[in-house]
Write a protein that holds these residues in place. Structure first.
Motif, mmCIF file in Angstrom:
data_model
loop_
_atom_site.group_PDB
_atom_site.id
_atom_site.type_symbol
_atom_site.label_atom_id
_atom_site.label_comp_id
_atom_site.label_asym_id
_atom_site.label_seq_id
_atom_site.Cartn_x
_atom_site.Cartn_y
_atom_site.Cartn_z
ATOM 1 N N UNK A 191 0.799 -1.213 0.000
ATOM 2 C CA UNK A 191 0.000 0.000 0.000
ATOM 3 C C UNK A 191 0.828 1.257 0.000
ATOM 4 N N UNK A 192 0.213 2.378 -0.286
ATOM 5 C CA UNK A 192 0.926 3.658 -0.327
ATOM 6 C C UNK A 192 1.340 4.107 1.079
ATOM 7 N N UNK A 193 2.349 4.986 1.122
ATOM 8 C CA UNK A 193 2.855 5.453 2.414
ATOM 9 C C UNK A 193 3.476 6.830 2.236
ATOM 10 N N UNK A 194 3.665 7.491 3.378
ATOM 11 C CA UNK A 194 4.369 8.781 3.412
ATOM 12 C C UNK A 194 5.725 8.566 4.069
ATOM 13 N N UNK A 195 6.785 9.040 3.394
ATOM 14 C CA UNK A 195 8.138 9.014 3.966
ATOM 15 C C UNK A 195 8.419 10.391 4.555
ATOM 16 N N UNK A 196 8.527 10.440 5.881
ATOM 17 C CA UNK A 196 8.770 11.700 6.579
ATOM 18 C C UNK A 196 10.209 11.685 7.068
ATOM 19 N N UNK A 197 11.019 12.581 6.525
ATOM 20 C CA UNK A 197 12.452 12.621 6.840
ATOM 21 C C UNK A 197 12.753 13.729 7.845
ATOM 22 N N UNK A 198 13.611 13.396 8.827
ATOM 23 C CA UNK A 198 14.024 14.353 9.846
ATOM 24 C C UNK A 198 15.466 14.763 9.600
ATOM 25 N N UNK A 199 15.814 15.956 10.037
ATOM 26 C CA UNK A 199 17.134 16.535 9.757
ATOM 27 C C UNK A 199 18.152 16.233 10.848
ATOM 28 N N UNK A 200 18.062 15.090 11.495
ATOM 29 C CA UNK A 200 19.048 14.727 12.504
ATOM 30 C C UNK A 200 20.252 14.047 11.842
ATOM 31 N N UNK A 201 21.395 13.917 12.571
ATOM 32 C CA UNK A 201 22.604 13.309 11.985
ATOM 33 C C UNK A 201 22.384 11.858 11.539
ATOM 34 N N UNK A 202 21.414 11.184 12.117
ATOM 35 C CA UNK A 202 21.174 9.786 11.773
ATOM 36 C C UNK A 202 20.291 9.617 10.545
ATOM 37 N N UNK A 203 19.814 10.745 9.990
ATOM 38 C CA UNK A 203 18.938 10.740 8.820
ATOM 39 C C UNK A 203 17.733 9.822 9.061
ATOM 40 N N UNK A 204 17.025 10.120 10.155
ATOM 41 C CA UNK A 204 15.846 9.332 10.513
ATOM 42 C C UNK A 204 14.731 9.544 9.502
ATOM 43 N N UNK A 205 14.062 8.449 9.162
ATOM 44 C CA UNK A 205 12.879 8.502 8.295
ATOM 45 C C UNK A 205 11.776 7.680 8.951
ATOM 46 N N UNK A 206 10.588 8.288 9.108
ATOM 47 C CA UNK A 206 9.421 7.560 9.592
ATOM 48 C C UNK A 206 8.490 7.340 8.415
ATOM 49 N N UNK A 207 8.009 6.121 8.293
ATOM 50 C CA UNK A 207 7.107 5.771 7.201
ATOM 51 C C UNK A 207 5.693 5.635 7.765
ATOM 52 N N UNK A 208 4.781 6.491 7.294
ATOM 53 C CA UNK A 208 3.399 6.537 7.780
ATOM 54 C C UNK A 208 2.492 5.961 6.699
ATOM 55 N N UNK A 209 1.644 5.008 7.083
ATOM 56 C CA UNK A 209 0.722 4.414 6.112
ATOM 57 C C UNK A 209 -0.268 5.468 5.633
ATOM 58 N N UNK A 210 -0.420 5.588 4.315
ATOM 59 C CA UNK A 210 -1.376 6.544 3.753
ATOM 60 C C UNK A 210 -2.798 6.033 3.854
ATOM 61 N N UNK A 211 -2.987 4.777 4.272
ATOM 62 C CA UNK A 211 -4.330 4.205 4.417
ATOM 63 C C UNK A 211 -4.805 4.239 5.855
ATOM 64 N N UNK A 212 -3.892 3.852 6.807
ATOM 65 C CA UNK A 212 -4.333 3.686 8.197
ATOM 66 C C UNK A 212 -3.685 4.678 9.155
ATOM 67 N N UNK A 213 -2.623 5.405 8.693
ATOM 68 C CA UNK A 213 -1.948 6.341 9.587
ATOM 69 C C UNK A 213 -1.002 5.672 10.557
ATOM 70 N N UNK A 214 -0.814 4.357 10.429
ATOM 71 C CA UNK A 214 0.124 3.663 11.322
ATOM 72 C C UNK A 214 1.573 4.018 10.967
ATOM 73 N N UNK A 215 2.466 3.972 11.967
ATOM 74 C CA UNK A 215 3.898 4.071 11.723
ATOM 75 C C UNK A 215 4.362 2.695 11.250
#
Length: 612
Positions: free
Chosen positions: A142-166
């Motif tokens: 399914x589709x998802x949103x890749x949310x990238x943070x500007x920390x040194x570890x280059x963290x990315x959280x993937x949020x489901x575009x259907x259910x909003x789950x991480x």
């Protein structure tokens, strides 16, 4: 057995590299902190939030119309909002629990969900919508949103575009772990199949390596090896070593420590056997004669003809003293002495072979076919110090071989004497071919011994030892056949000139000489003159790598094939001839196989393999 050994060696090298990858990737995965790999160190602890019991009276029916495709309905919280998650055969969607209206997870919602889950200090840098899963969320659909943070570890959280789950929390720790995992399981596409074909193939190859290793183990070890181990454990018991001359006269009987090799024991008693491999059993020069009952090692069988093995000829470096033993020294060893020589001249015979003349304090007494050892000290030289034609230098430079040549440790190399006994007074002549890799082996190092010798200049001094060797012409032979190539022409030239010029032999003599091109034929004019001056001498040359522009009226092809078709196939009785062979290993092997296949007896064949 040789084929098994070669295949085992190279496959073992490849599998050894993979074993290193398995080891280091496993170690890396164990070292990486698991909490950071999972992304839990930046995860917000769950808060109680809104209780579902507080909104049950506000809940509206979740569905209207047909519900035939609905497989599951779940009442849950999305942030502080009560929602119904409806799972269908085609995916999932959200409905507001109070109104029943659809809820879409857009970019703003994905940002809000990711920000609530992230406890770090960095802000959101970018957001990207993904229609299809990537390697970082390969276990989800399914589709998802890749949310990238500007920390040194280059963290990315993937949020489901259907259910909003991480769906996943990814960072550089996880990406490093994922790469190591890929190398560990050898699944270079999906990184999830532990039973992929490469792993199965590696397991089968490892199984074959184990079986072939047992075969080689059986071939390489014998009882003396195990006796040596037992002797080491029980103490160094002295043994009695008896040394005899080549004629059988007893020279010395001494008690010497056990465990050491015959090579080391004889050297300690003043009988330094020739060697250019440092005791590795690969040069075959340190031959001695002992009891035929002494078990032959794998190195013995590779370096010594069967007939000599039956007579008790063995490699001294491969046999350790475990009991009393008698040995007979090789022919010429007692006459060998250390010599100080001075380079008189160095000239190119062919594009890559040099004739080096060395002046000695006094004339050297030797038999034609003998060789001398040259001690090569630690040295450093470069391409410009070697007198090579421009095409050879150009080939060297384009091949990738380092132009700087150096050796940090002393070496010993052996070179056959190319002059006949007494021919040049107190001087000796050596033929040295510069060992340079061809284009098919780009970057291979140049031969250290040949680079040193070919960079010598008149006036340079050399430390020598000799004469040595048992490659000699027999007496009273009806017909002699010399077959050679490359620098192997040196001892053959010495033999031919000695027989014709010194001994006045009337035996029929042939020289079959193989080279790549006309320029590679050393002493061509000399052999032509000898054939003119002596009716009992003839020579034939065969060229294997003629260029289209080169003219040549002689034989074309490999020398062993030309010799087979133009001598063995036409000679009325080749079995009465004596054969003397010297040249590069492939040529030598081909000629020896040809002669043995034609039924020529071993005692009719003499050869020198340069100690290679």
């Amino acid at each position: 057995m040789t084929i098994i050994r070669e295949v085992h060696k190279w496959i073992g090298l490849l599998l050894g590299l993979q074993l290193l990858l398995w080891m280091f990737s496993g170690l890396g995965m164990a070292i990486l902190p698991h909490a950071k790999v999972a992304g839990d160190h930046h995860r917000v602890d769950s808060e109680p939030g809104l209780l579902l019991a507080e909104v049950t009276e506000q809940i509206a029916p979740p569905l209207s119309g047909s519900a035939s495709d609905v497989r599951r309905v779940e009442l849950r919280l999305l942030s502080d909002r009560a929602v119904f998650q409806v799972d269908t055969g085609g995916g999932a969607y959200l409905l507001d629990a109070a109104s029943g209206s659809p809820i879409a997870i857009d970019e703003s919602g994905a940002r809000q969900i990711a920000a609530r889950d992230y406890s770090g200090d960095a802000g959101i840098s970018t957001v990207r919508h993904l229609e299809h899963p990537t390697l970082e969320i390969r276990d989800h659909a399914g589709p998802a949103w890749q949310v990238n943070f500007s920390d040194p570890e280059r963290t990315s959280l993937y949020v489901s575009a259907e259910t909003g789950d991480i769906l996943e929390r990814r960072n550089n720790y996880w990406r490093t772990f994922d790469t190591l995992w890929m190398l560990h399981i050898m699944d270079y596409s999906n990184r999830s199949n532990f039973n992929n074909p490469l792993v199965i193939l590696s397991a089968l190859i490892l199984f074959w390596l184990g079986l072939s290793g047992l075969v080689l183990w059986w071939d390489s070890f014998h009882r003396e090896d195990f006796r040596a181990i037992v002797s080491r454990l029980t103490g160094k018991k002295p043994v009695l070593l008896s040394v005899a001359s080549p004629s059988g006269d007893l020279l010395k009987t001494v008690r010497t420590p056990g465990h050491q090799t015959l090579y080391a024991a004889l050297e300690a008693e003043g009988y330094a056997l020739p060697s250019s491999c440092g005791g590795g059993g690969s040069c075959g020069l340190c031959k001695i004669k002992t009891s035929p009952d002494s078990p032959a090692t794998a190195a013995d069988r590779r370096q010594i003809p069967e007939a000599d093995l039956d007579r008790g000829v063995r490699l001294a470096c491969q046999h350790r003293l475990s009991s009393d033993v008698s040995v007979t020294l090789p022919d010429g060893l007692l006459d060998a002495r250390r010599l100080d020589g001075e380079v008189v001249s160095s000239r190119r015979l062919t594009p890559d072979m040099f004739e080096i003349r060395i002046a000695l304090p006094a004339p050297l007494e030797f038999r034609s076919g003998s060789y001398i050892e040259v001690e090569i000290p630690p040295y450093s030289t470069d391409l410009d110090q070697i007198n090579l034609p421009d095409p050879v230098k150009s080939l060297w430079r384009t091949s990738g071989t380092d132009e700087r040549i150096q050796s940090a440790r002393p070496l010993v190399r052996t070179y056959s004497l190319a002059n006949a006994p007494g021919e040049t007074g107190s001087e000796v002549t050596l033929n040295v071919r510069l060992v340079l890799a061809g284009p098919e082996h780009a970057g291979a190092p140049v031969g250290l011994g040949s680079a040193y010798m070919t960079s010598r200049r008149p006036g340079d001094t050399l430390s020598l030892r000799g004469p040595l060797g048992d490659f000699h012409v027999g007496e009273h032979e009806e017909e002699r056949v010399f077959i050679g190539g490359g620098a192997g022409i040196a001892p053959l030239r010495s033999m031919i000139r000695d027989q014709l010029l010194n001994k006045g032999s009337t035996s029929r003599m042939w020289l079959w000489y193989g080279a790549r091109t006309p320029e590679a034929l050393a002493y061509r004019e000399e052999f032509e003159q000898l054939a003119t001056d002596f009716d009992n001498f003839s020579w034939q040359a065969a060229l294997s790598h003629l260029e289209p522009h080169q003219e040549w009226e002689g034989h074309k092809g490999w020398i062993h094939e030309i010799f087979r078709d133009n001598f063995l196939a036409t000679h009325p009785d080749p079995g009465r001839c004596s054969f003397y062979v010297c040249g590069p290993p492939p040529m030598l092997e081909a000629v020896l196989n040809l002669l043995r296949g034609a039924g020529i007896r071993e005692e009719k064949i003499a050869f020198d393999d340069f100690g290679i």
